[in-house]
Design an enzyme around this catalytic site. Sequence first.
Site, PDB file in Angstrom:
ATOM      1  N   LYS C 162       2.897   5.770   3.402  1.00 17.49           N
ATOM      2  CA  LYS C 162       2.253   4.873   4.351  1.00 17.49           C
ATOM      3  C   LYS C 162       1.602   5.735   5.411  1.00 17.49           C
ATOM      4  O   LYS C 162       2.264   6.481   6.124  1.00 17.49           O
ATOM      5  CB  LYS C 162       3.290   3.952   5.019  1.00 17.49           C
ATOM      6  CG  LYS C 162       2.680   2.950   5.989  1.00 17.49           C
ATOM      7  CD  LYS C 162       1.771   1.975   5.222  1.00 17.49           C
ATOM      8  CE  LYS C 162       1.223   0.845   6.043  1.00 17.49           C
ATOM      9  NZ  LYS C 162       2.008  -0.355   5.900  1.00 17.49           N
ATOM     10  N   SER C 232      -0.533   3.401   1.018  1.00 17.03           N
ATOM     11  CA  SER C 232      -0.964   2.290   1.848  1.00 17.03           C
ATOM     12  C   SER C 232      -1.361   2.833   3.206  1.00 17.03           C
ATOM     13  O   SER C 232      -1.102   3.982   3.531  1.00 17.03           O
ATOM     14  CB  SER C 232       0.173   1.290   2.050  1.00 17.03           C
ATOM     15  OG  SER C 232       0.578   0.726   0.846  1.00 17.03           O
TER      16      SER C 232
END
Lengths: 370, 370, 370, 370
Positions: C162, C232
Amino acid sequence: MNLQTDVHRFPLADPGDVQGLRQAIATGLVDPREIVAVIGKTHGNGLVNDYTRGFLTQSLAFLISGATGETPDAIRQRIPFVFSGGVEGVLSPHYSVFTVTETQTAESGEKALAVGVAFTPELAPGDVGRQRQIELTAEAVIRAMQSANIQSSSDVHFVQIKGPAFTLAEILADADAGGRPASDNPGKLMGLGRAASALGVAKALGEIPASRAVESAIGRDFEAFSSVASCSAGVEVRANEVIVVGMSSQWSGPLAIEHAPMKDALDTTGIRNALSGLGFPDVLQLSSKQASRLRAVFVKCEASRDGVIRGKSHTMLNDGDIDQQRHIRAAVGAIAASVVNDTAIFVSGGAEHQGPDGGGMIAIIAERAA
Amino acid sequence: MNLQTDVHRFPLADPGDVQGLRQAIATGLVDPREIVAVIGKTHGNGLVNDYTRGFLTQSLAFLISGATGETPDAIRQRIPFVFSGGVEGVLSPHYSVFTVTETQTAESGEKALAVGVAFTPELAPGDVGRQRQIELTAEAVIRAMQSANIQSSSDVHFVQIKGPAFTLAEILADADAGGRPASDNPGKLMGLGRAASALGVAKALGEIPASRAVESAIGRDFEAFSSVASCSAGVEVRANEVIVVGMSSQWSGPLAIEHAPMKDALDTTGIRNALSGLGFPDVLQLSSKQASRLRAVFVKCEASRDGVIRGKSHTMLNDGDIDQQRHIRAAVGAIAASVVNDTAIFVSGGAEHQGPDGGGMIAIIAERAA
Amino acid sequence: MNLQTDVHRFPLADPGDVQGLRQAIATGLVDPREIVAVIGKTHGNGLVNDYTRGFLTQSLAFLISGATGETPDAIRQRIPFVFSGGVEGVLSPHYSVFTVTETQTAESGEKALAVGVAFTPELAPGDVGRQRQIELTAEAVIRAMQSANIQSSSDVHFVQIKGPAFTLAEILADADAGGRPASDNPGKLMGLGRAASALGVAKALGEIPASRAVESAIGRDFEAFSSVASCSAGVEVRANEVIVVGMSSQWSGPLAIEHAPMKDALDTTGIRNALSGLGFPDVLQLSSKQASRLRAVFVKCEASRDGVIRGKSHTMLNDGDIDQQRHIRAAVGAIAASVVNDTAIFVSGGAEHQGPDGGGMIAIIAERAA
Amino acid sequence: MNLQTDVHRFPLADPGDVQGLRQAIATGLVDPREIVAVIGKTHGNGLVNDYTRGFLTQSLAFLISGATGETPDAIRQRIPFVFSGGVEGVLSPHYSVFTVTETQTAESGEKALAVGVAFTPELAPGDVGRQRQIELTAEAVIRAMQSANIQSSSDVHFVQIKGPAFTLAEILADADAGGRPASDNPGKLMGLGRAASALGVAKALGEIPASRAVESAIGRDFEAFSSVASCSAGVEVRANEVIVVGMSSQWSGPLAIEHAPMKDALDTTGIRNALSGLGFPDVLQLSSKQASRLRAVFVKCEASRDGVIRGKSHTMLNDGDIDQQRHIRAAVGAIAASVVNDTAIFVSGGAEHQGPDGGGMIAIIAERAA
């Protein structure tokens, strides 16, 4: 000794951003124990699946908790956090913090801004849009007026209510448990709750007789409305949280509030009427200097149910891509912003029984001209 | 003998609804052979996958074809159909039909509304946003001015252009065939095309020197703009279709046009400047009677690229749910509608090099006061 | 003494709902000090203005903080919270908590599930999609492998990253301060960051030579990809948070992980290959009993850039109403759910350099058959 | 002499693209006088403001009109054009043209694909979702069966119905004129119309007794459903247009149809049952060669009303950004596409009384294996 309320407006970079208030507390500008209510506009869609309201509520509760030593839960039971999602178009995310201070100022005899809050008991899905919500809201409005020392209904200029919304799962669970939810459509239930809350306000303030403040009037008796109610709903609250704002001679300070109904989405006369009452007559657009005296602007609006504005069709109610509330907030929010020269205004859609049918209302808090 | 142009505005129940013009032809109000251009606002999203523009184009082409005996294809090559999708908020779907009639009226010496049209050759994806589009547009603007008998650039008040948009498949096919598309993002390519078209207008009218009307200025030299250009793009056209509207002493009739730049989204002074030039001074909001003299209102606007309007943040450029163009059209369209008291106005987003950066422009056609 | 990791999956009624973990801590099922990573799927749009990821992060950090006595900030620096917004279609919101326990189990010689985490330093907008992000990510992957005691790259089956996303305001501020953001489009910058992160993984694991793990390969060299990376980006984090999951003989326990590339959106063979490696051969659809052995399913997917799937056009890249990532997550998420018979799976869109171009990857953690 | 039906499927670049059929007519592949029905999937949102269905209808009517000499209006009264908007996720826009040819083939005794069409009278908003729509639909189904020479209800495998949808303005006008619209919410009225149409089919085919095919069963008696009905609604039609597809020994040719109910969104067994009946047993995913025998795939689906799929929550019914129908079409369309290895399939949302509650149905037309 009397009371004084102040309104501090902070920009909101994201729904977890409480930097503005944090700094105001750190510098002593705001005493966290004096905070009585927060009203704001967050980044979400303003519909059922808008979690930006809950995010900001949690963030502020933790911040204030850290500053006062109260638990976050106690903070949420003491302070209504009323957030409306949806900063469509030119609107700017922000939140306004209301504080109340005891002062030694001699009473001037002049009325000043007054604020009071109250909560209903928790509401279940089956209470929303029902007589129970109407009655409990009316009682809470009376209590909030009393706590604000506002004697006359005519001195109430704005009643902001945040009531509960429920997801499908919660609605179905309530029905299974014997509740009687007025709709199993989560978005529709939000609207019924706003309507019932507005009728409760109208009853409490004597705007309509008690005989018309009834469940069966919802969505039918459109002449039954409150001119000062602004009702929202969100999954992040469980009771109706009530904030009454008005004028009282038992309060002091430089702030005042005015309101006016808006007859339809294009009713700039309503906006100018409210400004006029605050000492800004015949405004094309407030100058930057004038606008700097604004402390908060609240607008309620809705897409007219007959699909027409001043004789021409709108398409808001046929749209499967953008919800009608997002359309109307973008439009009426921009119109209000263009007159008051300020985009950090609170605009809430879904004006069921809040102001004239197809229209809504505006309330403005400003420093009085010197 | 001289020329007179008239503008007929019809409501649009759906993008295939040509009932208004059909009836006007049937009753003799409009001679279909005299139609020279149609500009309108349809129900779609105004983005790449908006097919409402093409639907209305096809519907009108078939209608006019049936009335004049020309083929639908011939109609589309003779008449620019410029439709912008997106009736967000209070906006009302409609289309405005421009006709030109030869009259025997003696020349009054006074200028009157004049209109001229022209087309560029077809453009490939690789031409869009490129120097070729700038040059071909500039040439077409000159031709349209000539056909309108407008001598001076200062008499041009509005240049509407509809240029081609392409889907991903078309862009990739062009690249495969040796084209050089300026972007493989269909939405972004639309914006580059609007920008190049605007620079072409600015060059043709002498608003900027030729040296600045260059491909490399797109998205960089924001001082290079046209104050009268309004550029759209859509998958339903293949060439730049150009409509020049202005004033000329070789035309007669009661109609006039004015325009003004809008410095930012809240610039109601711009709107009032345009109205003032048409004999409506110091307008808070046009009365219904005044508004009945309006024939068409064209607005171009954009979400400011720095994310700020008058010092406060907007969120339009961070939004993954609603495109920035839909946001800004809803907002600026409502503001313009609230001043001119009319929601059937043409509002187009994406004002790249069309008016001041972060703002846009407004042009209004109205009957002169008697 | 060796290590054992466990994976606890909890449903998520709303992004502030941490009831599942709270109860697991209360009952002793989860020791909060043993939590090393959380991966989940929240209710938002998964794009720039998705604040549900940050809301859940804050909620979990406060919960764990209350349980361990660490500060919420310390929790966020110790535990990667990797949330992907977007539960389109049949997908079910949830989060999976990874714990690591020291056990006295004798080493079995067999490999078992192993997990390790690491963080890069904070990244500025100008670092995203740049060589600096590639290099820092590669280094963090190596560190996470070491902390997981995974010796061989071939034992790494899943690397979840992330990284930071930035709003327009943050991007422009960085550019003003001398940064060099690779795009001023917030959504596009998210994609560039995912791509750079994936190249960092591919470099660290030797999937591509260092010479191809370069900034200039992003969006160009589509043969340069990682088969195990899932990247992400979100506004709620500021560094690249790295979770490496694989198999190691220094760990024990009943859990195992497998992965497989997906060649395109319809590649159910990829899904079945991953299941096959876990002892579920030739699956039409897992039975409920089989599905109860699943602990977590991770899918990465993207809308093919050429607009075609197996010879037929899709429309995802032309859509102005629904973002392409929401389309593809709904589709590939449903396909995977229909094979594994479970809708609480992690599906992330935007598979730049993560799996084959136009496809993606799947990784599955399950209890081994007895 | 007997009859033979053929099904020609064409890709659809945009909703005005009739190039495929134009070419098929030009080359003699399709005789335009033999076209009896068209079913397709267009680019819009599939909701009230979806005009792509009407655009394609108009485009095809003009094309066929030009080829046969009939007027476009006559074409639309003869041929049902049933388009469903919404190609979410991997779905590919397309349309399938059904033709009927008289042949001299000797009867083989074997059943072959048979098709018949019928229309109800025009329906007003007040008829939609009412008993009148149920009865008129049932009668039309019987007539369509007769025209298809299908004797037994058990030989009917698919009944596609397209009924009218109405915009808010039309609904309100009908109410003013004394009609009794079942809802003034345009989207909700679409759903009621689909439900009434489905009950009409179920009654005609004897799937439920007449006593349960009543207005009051809509939205209440979910055990009352048709396993072969697929009902859509759109603003572009004014009557219920009915297409019955089945098997009959009075028809010849290589095509056959099978159908199966889908119990829920993940019910791939339903898909495989339908394939199995066509000679494709135990399919993981059809090979390209097998898939080339498919002529059309029709799927009906809905988001389960209890918010749960196989024990886990979905969020489709709480979403204010993407309509529930778009979610479920993306999901179930992708699942079906992944099994049949074809993305040009017809997927329609809103399966009220069409298949089991929370599920839907699938029908597949294919060439029989040699």
